[in-house]
Design an enzyme around this catalytic site. Structure first.
Site, PDB file in Angstrom:
ATOM      1  N   GLY A 411       0.827  -1.184   0.000  1.00  0.00           N
ATOM      2  CA  GLY A 411       0.000   0.000   0.000  1.00  0.00           C
ATOM      3  C   GLY A 411       0.863   1.237   0.000  1.00  0.00           C
ATOM      4  O   GLY A 411       2.089   1.166   0.159  1.00  0.00           O
ATOM      5  N   PRO A 412       0.273   2.406  -0.186  1.00  0.00           N
ATOM      6  CA  PRO A 412       1.039   3.652  -0.228  1.00  0.00           C
ATOM      7  C   PRO A 412       1.712   3.934   1.119  1.00  0.00           C
ATOM      8  O   PRO A 412       1.341   3.365   2.151  1.00  0.00           O
ATOM      9  CB  PRO A 412      -0.030   4.715  -0.542  1.00  0.00           C
ATOM     10  CG  PRO A 412      -1.238   3.964  -0.985  1.00  0.00           C
ATOM     11  CD  PRO A 412      -1.176   2.620  -0.359  1.00  0.00           C
ATOM     12  N   SER A 413       2.680   4.827   1.105  1.00  0.00           N
ATOM     13  CA  SER A 413       3.316   5.257   2.349  1.00  0.00           C
ATOM     14  C   SER A 413       2.264   5.871   3.263  1.00  0.00           C
ATOM     15  O   SER A 413       1.391   6.606   2.821  1.00  0.00           O
ATOM     16  CB  SER A 413       4.415   6.282   2.067  1.00  0.00           C
ATOM     17  OG  SER A 413       5.450   5.701   1.304  1.00  0.00           O
ATOM     18  N   GLY A 414       2.372   5.556   4.538  1.00  0.00           N
ATOM     19  CA  GLY A 414       1.413   6.083   5.502  1.00  0.00           C
ATOM     20  C   GLY A 414       0.143   5.280   5.615  1.00  0.00           C
ATOM     21  O   GLY A 414      -0.793   5.687   6.310  1.00  0.00           O
ATOM     22  N   GLY A 416      -0.177   2.423   7.080  1.00  0.00           N
ATOM     23  CA  GLY A 416      -0.233   1.722   8.362  1.00  0.00           C
ATOM     24  C   GLY A 416       0.445   0.374   8.365  1.00  0.00           C
ATOM     25  O   GLY A 416       0.263  -0.414   9.309  1.00  0.00           O
ATOM     26  N   LYS A 417       1.243   0.088   7.351  1.00  0.00           N
ATOM     27  CA  LYS A 417       1.860  -1.246   7.239  1.00  0.00           C
ATOM     28  C   LYS A 417       2.840  -1.503   8.384  1.00  0.00           C
ATOM     29  O   LYS A 417       2.769  -2.543   9.052  1.00  0.00           O
ATOM     30  CB  LYS A 417       2.583  -1.353   5.882  1.00  0.00           C
ATOM     31  CG  LYS A 417       1.690  -1.097   4.674  1.00  0.00           C
ATOM     32  CD  LYS A 417       2.421  -1.298   3.375  1.00  0.00           C
ATOM     33  CE  LYS A 417       3.559  -0.322   3.154  1.00  0.00           C
ATOM     34  NZ  LYS A 417       3.112   1.089   3.057  1.00  0.00           N
ATOM     35  N   GLU A 540      10.182  -3.927   4.694  1.00  0.00           N
ATOM     36  CA  GLU A 540      11.002  -3.398   3.592  1.00  0.00           C
ATOM     37  C   GLU A 540      12.385  -4.038   3.610  1.00  0.00           C
ATOM     38  O   GLU A 540      13.408  -3.368   3.499  1.00  0.00           O
ATOM     39  CB  GLU A 540      11.135  -1.870   3.717  1.00  0.00           C
ATOM     40  CG  GLU A 540       9.820  -1.132   3.643  1.00  0.00           C
ATOM     41  CD  GLU A 540       9.199  -1.140   2.263  1.00  0.00           C
ATOM     42  OE1 GLU A 540       9.892  -1.541   1.312  1.00  0.00           O
ATOM     43  OE2 GLU A 540       8.034  -0.770   2.141  1.00  0.00           O
TER      44      GLU A 540
END
Length: 626
Positions: A411-414, A416-417, A540
């Site tokens: 998902g995009p940055s921010g 909540g991953k 990551e």
């Protein structure tokens, strides 16, 4: 990971009470540190009593010598006894001073142990809200002030008090009138010291807080020195540190000014008392009320009580300084540890679900608002954020990770991953909802037991200063050198081993500065792989690797992933397309769960991500479903 500790926070004072409302310790809170060394302190008190007796005997012997001289009688062994008492008194004083210094170091050691033990068991949220440099200052600078309680007067004042009381009794017997005049001068000086003592404590506490500001500023500048240099911000950082240094200096000057008022009081009291005794005593000798030997003995006793009086004044200064520092120490010790904060947690009932990890309607927001300073609250209200700003990171997140499977979070940055992984590790607990491990609410598990089942590689792949071996053995202290070498070669770090003859003893530098970004990441992964836990969390984990090393890393992870559960975060979808399931997150919510093919077909956000990374042709439309 969404970070709720932005740089916009005021660097000075955040997460710390205002100076005027700072923590204040009481003397009763200091006693436990002293009582840890009660055996040695008992010996110190005995030595002080013996020294006091030797000191009190000296004026009496001098009076006897004078009387015998006036009567033209032989002195006998009085002079030898007097000399022996002087030597004994000096020896006892020196030995007592050594014991006090030793005990003072012991107090510092025990306070540092207690503080560090508490500090490293604090919830992660406390570290989010406090500056590293200020915490370091409490361990280093504040604890040092506790030594002064012993080495600068407190226990010595106990022995001094015995001398003081004994001398007062002797002076009362010699001449009550002279004693009354002496006590009047002493009473005035004592009242002055008492009035100043509270100001000393407040000023000392503020001085320690300024030292904490300075330490934090230096730690910030040094830890980011490369970024600072690259941004040509060296002079600005120097100015910032200089400002904090001047703040510490100014507050130190304030302490010095107040202390300077206390220090001369004993000297002034001595001079005034001496002049009064000399004048009035001389008149009383002339009138025949007392003899010359009595006056000399009275003057010697006067000098004896001034020493303890000075010790008492010094004890007031040192104890109040120490109590100011102890207040900052106790502020940290009073915070609940992770384990203590669990006492108020009521875990959800266990279920039959055997998933390795399961999120059930989890909401989460970082604990920020409750710790804002008044200035920050006022600014937030001014810009209309007083009640309306929503800082929730996760909103009703639900998904399950089957045992032995590989689940990817994308998902995009921010989105909540990284927060999800932090919740699995119990760095934080959900605001609402439940996280289960094999059907058991993870809040019902001991944190040590929980974390022993999990290997976690963080996003920034932290490396500890020290050697390769130190880093690998952090989570697996019993691993052999052969196992360490094997895991390093499995993550393609053999070249680091071969660079020097040091092998596993090769230094990695502060924060791993002697390694490349990819090497730091691989070392962090090697540390997790060496522990071989049943669950691996990789945040990551291949973001800093080139294509070749990424493939080698994937092969290593594939090998260790057999019969283990993996939860992987990746921006590069190519590294997770073969996962058993992929969970797509956006704005803290799950917008899709499935395989790569299913998500390309059914979830527009995932399809856009795949197209931007050239995994799906941009002109390819989703397949029709019946």
């Amino acid at each position: 990971m969404t970070n709720t500790t932005p740089s916009a926070r005021t660097r000075r004072g955040f997460g710390r009470p205002a100076a005027d409302d700072g923590p204040r310790a009481s003397f009763s809170q200091l006693l436990p540190y002293l009582l840890e060394h009660k055996k040695v302190l008992s010996w110190v008190i005995v030595i002080s009593i013996l020294g006091a007796a030797a000191s009190l005997a000296q004026p009496l012997l001098v009076s006897q010598v004078i009387t015998l001289v006036e009567a033209n009688e032989p002195l006998g062994g009085l002079v030898a006894v007097l000399v022996a008492l002087v030597i004994i008194s000096a020896l006892l004083s020196g030995f007592g001073h050594y014991l006090l210094q030793r005990t003072g170091e012991g107090v510092v050691l025990s306070s540092r142990r207690t503080l560090v033990r508490r500090m490293l068991h604090l919830p992660i949220s406390e570290f989010d809200q406090r500056r590293t440099g200020d915490l370091v200052s409490r361990v280093g600078s504040d604890t040092t002030l506790l030594r002064a309680v012993l080495t600068q007067g407190l226990v010595e004042a106990i022995g001094g008090s015995l001398i003081f009381v004994g001398a007062i009794i002797a002076m009362l017997i010699i001449d009550p009138l002279l004693l009354g005049l002496t006590l009047l001068v002493i009473a005035v000086s004592v009242v002055t010291v008492v009035v100043l003592s509270r100001r000393i404590r407040v000023a000392s506490r503020k001085a320690q807080e300024k030292v904490g500001d300075l330490t934090a500023a230096v730690e910030r500048a040094i830890s980011s020195v490369r970024t600072v240099r690259a941004a040509n911000a060296t002079d600005r950082e120097i100015a910032t540190v200089d400002e904090d240094a001047r703040g510490a200096w100014k507050q130190g000057i304030t302490v010095a000014k107040i202390s300077a008022l206390v220090v001369p009081i004993s000297s002034i009291a001595l001079q005034i008392s001496f002049l009064v005794v000399l004048g009035v005593g001389g008149y009383r000798v002339a009138s025949g009320a007392i003899g010359i030997a009595d006056l000399v003995a009275f003057i010697l006793f006067l000098f004896l009580i001034i020493g303890p009086l000075g010790q008492a004044f010094g004890a007031v200064t040192s104890v109040n300084s120490a109590l100011g520092a102890l207040g900052r120490i106790q502020e940290i010790i009073a915070l609940p540890s992770e384990a203590e904060s669990d006492a108020g947690v009521t875990p959800a009932p266990a279920t039959e679900d055997r998933a390795a990890i399961a999120f059930d309607a989890v909401h989460f927001r970082y604990p920020e608002a409750a710790h804002k300073t008044e200035a920050e609250k006022a600014i937030a209200e001014l810009v209309g954020e007083h009640e309306t700003r929503d800082t929730t990171v996760l909103r009703g997140v639900s998904f399950a990770v089957p045992q032995g499977s590989r689940t990817a979070l994308v998902g995009p940055s921010g989105a909540g991953k990284s927060t999800i992984l932090s919740l699995v590790e119990r760095f934080y607990d959900p605001t609402d909802g439940v996280i289960r491990m094999t059907g058991v609410d993870i809040r019902a598990l001991d944190r040590t037991e929980l974390r022993s089942r999990i290997g976690y590689v963080e996003q920034d792949a932290p490396v500890l200063a020290g050697t390769l071996r130190d880093n690998l053995l952090l989570g697996t202290p019993g691993a052999s050198d052969e196992q360490c070498v094997e895991v390093l070669r499995r993550v393609n770090l053999g070249s680091v081993l071969d660079r020097t003859d040091a092998g596993l003893d090769a230094q990695v530098g502060e924060d791993g500065v002697m390694l490349s970004g990819g090497e730091r990441q691989r070392l962090a992964i090697a540390r997790a792989l060496l522990a071989a836990p049943p669950i691996l969390l990789l945040d990551e984990s291949t973001s800093s690797l080139d294509g070749l090393n990424e493939q080698l890393m994937r092969d290593a992870i594939d090998a260790v992933a057999e019969n283990r559960t993996l939860i992987v975060i990746a921006h590069r979808l190519s590294t997770v397309v073969d996962s058993d399931q992929i969970v797509v997150l956006e704005h803290g919510q799950v917008v899709g769960t499935g395989t790569h093919a299913e998500l390309v077909r059914d979830v527009p956000l995932y399809r856009d991500l795949a197209q931007h990374q050239l995994l799906v042709p941009k002109d390819e439309a989703p397949a029709e479903t019946s």
